[in-house]
Scaffold this active site. Structure first.
Site: not given
Length: 190
Positions: A65-67
């Site tokens: 995941a990344d944000q």
């Protein structure tokens, strides 16, 4: 099952689904490119994080995941890294709306198949004084959070309005989408 992340927030979120998993640091260098759309950046980095652990875990479902978020001025921003940058981010964000982009990838290292997607979540911060921002940053230490706040903690007091389909995406791992992806790979959460 492997969570490709060093984020304690993602770890806590994934625990909510109640199945056993391991945690491993992805072998990816993160960078933000202002010329690339935020949804493409988070999808790419989420995928790279999951794929980076494929050789180490050749028979696993690996979740990456990344944000990032796009501020009201159209700039793509990530984690502040220190108190001063966190305060500056919040000063610029106060009284405005911002969109958070969270990418997620589930990679089946045994079969070589992956699913990658992203979610968005909009927040509008209240107007805040410099003192309020300073006290918040010192109390909550959000230097490792995109947007310089922890919505699951005192950061909720910074908000005027929040809009989106899955509040967990704002914390860093969209569990509704993760559940759908895992079901695609035969993992029944319920």
């Amino acid at each position: 099952m492997v969570l490709a992340s060093t984020s304690p927030y993602r770890l806590q979120l994934l625990r909510q689904l109640g199945f056993p998993f391991q945690v491993a640091a992805p072998q990816v260098t993160e960078s933000i490119d202002q010329q690339v759309a935020p949804e493409l950046q988070v999808k790419y980095l989420a995928s790279q994080k999951a794929l980076s652990l494929g050789a180490k875990y050749p028979d696993a479902l690996i979740i990456g995941a990344d944000q990032v978020f796009m501020d009201a001025r159209g700039r793509i921003l990530g984690k502040p890294g220190n108190f001063e940058q966190a305060e500056e981010q919040l000063r610029q964000m106060a009284g405005r709306s911002h969109v958070f982009y969270t990418g997620v990838c589930v990679y089946d290292s045994a079969g070589g198949q992956s699913l990658t997607d992203y979610t968005t979540y909009r927040v509008t911060l209240r107007s805040l004084t410099r003192d309020q921002i300073h006290r918040y940053v010192r109390r909550e230490n959000p230097v490792d959070c995109a947007g310089s706040f922890k919505i699951e903690g005192l950061g909720i007091a910074l908000m005027e309005k929040m809009q989106g389909d899955d509040f967990t995406s704002l914390i860093g791992l969209p569990l509704i989408r993760v559940t759908e992806m895992l079901e695609h790979f035969g993992v029944e959460i319920l």
